[in-house]
Design a protein around this motif. Structure first.
Motif, PDB file in Angstrom:
ATOM      1  N   PHE A 200       6.045  16.627 -64.023  1.00 33.80           N
ATOM      2  CA  PHE A 200       6.059  15.661 -63.642  1.00 33.80           C
ATOM      3  C   PHE A 200       6.119  15.516 -61.909  1.00 33.80           C
ATOM      4  O   PHE A 200       5.254  13.831 -62.352  1.00 33.80           O
ATOM      5  CB  PHE A 200       7.276  14.791 -64.307  1.00 33.80           C
ATOM      6  CG  PHE A 200       6.704  15.226 -65.977  1.00 33.80           C
ATOM      7  CD1 PHE A 200       6.236  14.045 -66.599  1.00 33.80           C
ATOM      8  CD2 PHE A 200       7.311  15.973 -66.597  1.00 33.80           C
ATOM      9  CE1 PHE A 200       6.162  14.345 -68.115  1.00 33.80           C
ATOM     10  CE2 PHE A 200       7.184  16.221 -68.088  1.00 33.80           C
ATOM     11  CZ  PHE A 200       6.869  15.065 -68.614  1.00 33.80           C
ATOM     12  N   GLU A 201       6.690  15.818 -61.552  1.00 30.01           N
ATOM     13  CA  GLU A 201       7.000  15.961 -60.078  1.00 30.01           C
ATOM     14  C   GLU A 201       5.492  15.929 -59.525  1.00 30.01           C
ATOM     15  O   GLU A 201       4.372  15.203 -58.606  1.00 30.01           O
ATOM     16  CB  GLU A 201       7.733  16.006 -59.488  1.00 30.01           C
ATOM     17  CG  GLU A 201       9.641  16.323 -59.233  1.00 30.01           C
ATOM     18  CD  GLU A 201      10.625  17.146 -59.526  1.00 30.01           C
ATOM     19  OE1 GLU A 201       9.829  18.252 -59.023  1.00 30.01           O
ATOM     20  OE2 GLU A 201      11.550  17.271 -59.021  1.00 30.01           O
ATOM     21  N   TYR A 202       5.030  16.748 -60.034  1.00 28.34           N
ATOM     22  CA  TYR A 202       3.128  17.437 -59.261  1.00 28.34           C
ATOM     23  C   TYR A 202       2.260  15.796 -59.518  1.00 28.34           C
ATOM     24  O   TYR A 202       1.747  15.941 -59.202  1.00 28.34           O
ATOM     25  CB  TYR A 202       2.930  18.720 -60.250  1.00 28.34           C
ATOM     26  CG  TYR A 202       1.300  18.727 -60.152  1.00 28.34           C
ATOM     27  CD1 TYR A 202       1.407  20.082 -59.249  1.00 28.34           C
ATOM     28  CD2 TYR A 202       0.790  18.608 -60.409  1.00 28.34           C
ATOM     29  CE1 TYR A 202      -0.263  20.378 -58.977  1.00 28.34           C
ATOM     30  CE2 TYR A 202      -1.260  18.451 -61.132  1.00 28.34           C
ATOM     31  CZ  TYR A 202      -1.286  20.179 -59.876  1.00 28.34           C
ATOM     32  OH  TYR A 202      -2.397  20.076 -59.412  1.00 28.34           O
ATOM     33  N   ALA A 203       2.436  16.028 -61.311  1.00 25.66           N
ATOM     34  CA  ALA A 203       2.001  14.174 -61.750  1.00 25.66           C
ATOM     35  C   ALA A 203       1.789  13.592 -61.014  1.00 25.66           C
ATOM     36  O   ALA A 203       1.046  12.055 -60.623  1.00 25.66           O
ATOM     37  CB  ALA A 203       2.522  13.754 -63.318  1.00 25.66           C
ATOM     38  N   LEU A 204       3.369  12.623 -60.391  1.00 20.31           N
ATOM     39  CA  LEU A 204       4.177  11.450 -59.874  1.00 20.31           C
ATOM     40  C   LEU A 204       2.921  11.454 -58.382  1.00 20.31           C
ATOM     41  O   LEU A 204       2.141  10.704 -58.126  1.00 20.31           O
ATOM     42  CB  LEU A 204       4.572  11.588 -59.147  1.00 20.31           C
ATOM     43  CG  LEU A 204       6.205  10.602 -61.089  1.00 20.31           C
ATOM     44  CD1 LEU A 204       7.041  10.839 -60.503  1.00 20.31           C
ATOM     45  CD2 LEU A 204       5.555   9.813 -61.044  1.00 20.31           C
TER      46      LEU A 204
END
Length: 278
Positions: A200-204
Motif C-alpha cells: 500500500f505504501e508502494y501504491a500511494l
C-alpha cells in the motif's frame, strides 16, 4: 466532523480477486477432487477457510514467488495437510513453521505414497490449478460498475497476482471497451504480498507520482478485510468494503471502513446518487 462522501476521492485502488472476480467459486470447485479423495465431508466455507490459511502461509514464506506458482504450491500443500489430518481441520491447517517444498520437488507435496506416474499426474493437477486464474468468472455487476465509476475516478489495481495471470483478467474486464484501468500494480511488481503495508505504501507513492493525488483522496475498494482493510487501516487510508456475501476468505479481521456495499454495482449507484445531489 462530517461524514466522508464517495465523491471526495479521486483515485480508487481495487483489489481484484474476491472484489471484481469470483475466485471462491472457482477455487472451491477445483478443491473438490482433493476433498473427494480424502473423503472429508467439508462444507465450502470450511474448505475455503483452510485453503486461505495455506495460501497466506506460502505468500509470507515466498514473497517473490509468482502468484500462479503460489497457487500451484498451495494446491499441493492443501492436499498434503489434508492427508496428514487426524480428523480435525484446525490443527493441521494452523500456520506451520519452516519452509514447504516446491511442487514436484518432494513426494510429501503430492499424494501420499504415490509412485512416479501418480506424482506426475498430481503435479499436473497442481500446476493446472495455478494456471486457472484466467478462467475465474467476473461478477456480473463488475464491468458495468467499473464503466460507471471510470466517469468519476482514476481506476487503479493493487492485486496479489503476477503480471501474466492478470493480463487475462484485464483483457476480460476491459473487453467491452467501456473503460480502461489507469494503472495496475501487482505483487510481482512490488515483491511482496498483501497484507504487507509495503504494497500500500508502494501504491500511494505510485498514485502520487502518476496522478498527483495524495492519500486523503485515495479510496481502497476491496472485499478482503484481512488483505486490504487491515493494512489500509494501519496506514490511515480510507477504505470501502465490498461484501460479496457469502465470501469466506479474508473475512476474519476486525477493521474500520468508511463505506460498505454488498456489490460493486451498489457502490456505483451510490456514487451516481451523490453526484446528482443539489
Amino acid at each position: 466532523m462530517p461524514e466522508p462522501q464517495l465523491t471526495q476521492f479521486k483515485v480508487l485502488v481495487f483489489d481484484v480477486y474476491g472484489t471484481l472476480v469470483d475466485w471462491e467459486t472457482s477455487i472451491y470447485e477445483r478443491l473438490k477432487p482433493i476433498l473427494d479423495r480424502s473423503k472429508k465431508p467439508w462444507s465450502k466455507k470450511e474448505a475455503l477457510a483452510a485453503f486461505g490459511v495455506v495460501e497466506t502461509d506460502l505468500q509470507a514464506q515466498y514473497p517473490d514467488m509468482l502468484y500462479a506458482d503460489i497457487l500451484a504450491k498451495a494446491h499441493a500443500e492443501f492436499e498434503r495437510r489434508l492427508n496428514g489430518d487426524g480428523g480435525s481441520a484446525a490443527p493441521v491447517f494452523a500456520s506451520e513453521g519452516g519452509s514447504t517444498s516446491a511442487v514436484g520437488a518432494d513426494p510429501s507435496t503430492s499424494v501420499s505414497g504415490a509412485g512416479d506416474s501418480e506424482r506426475s499426474s498430481a503435479d499436473a493437477e497442481h500446476i493446472a490449478f495455478g494456471q486457472s486464474i484466467k478462467d475465474w468468472p467476473i461478477f456480473p455487476d463488475t464491468i458495468p460498475a467499473l464503466a460507471k465509476l471510470s466517469e468519476t475516478y482514476k481506476l487503479t489495481v493493487l492485486s496479489n497476482v503476477d503480471r501474466s495471470s492478470f493480463a487475462h483478467t484485464r483483457a476480460a474486464l476491459e473487453g467491452t471497451g467501456n473503460f480502461k484501468f489507469d494503472h495496475v500494480m501487482t505483487a510481482q511488481d512490488i515483491g511482496s504480498y498483501k497484507p504487507s503495508t509495503a504494497n500500500f505504501e508502494y501504491a500511494l507513492k505510485d498514485v502520487k507520482e502518476k496522478f498527483g493525488v495524495d492519500k486523503g483522496e485515495v479510496l481502497v475498494v476491496a472485499n478482503s478485510l484481512f488483505h486490504d482493510h487491515v493494512p489500509a487501516n494501519a496506514l490511515g487510508i480510507t477504505s470501502c468494503w465490498i461484501r460479496r456475501p457469502p465470501a469466506v476468505m479474508g473475512q476474519d479481521a476486525s477493521v474500520h471502513y468508511a463505506f460498505d456495499f454488498e456489490t460493486l454495482g451498489a457502490m456505483a449507484e451510490a456514487v451516481a446518487k451523490e453526484k446528482v445531489k443539489p
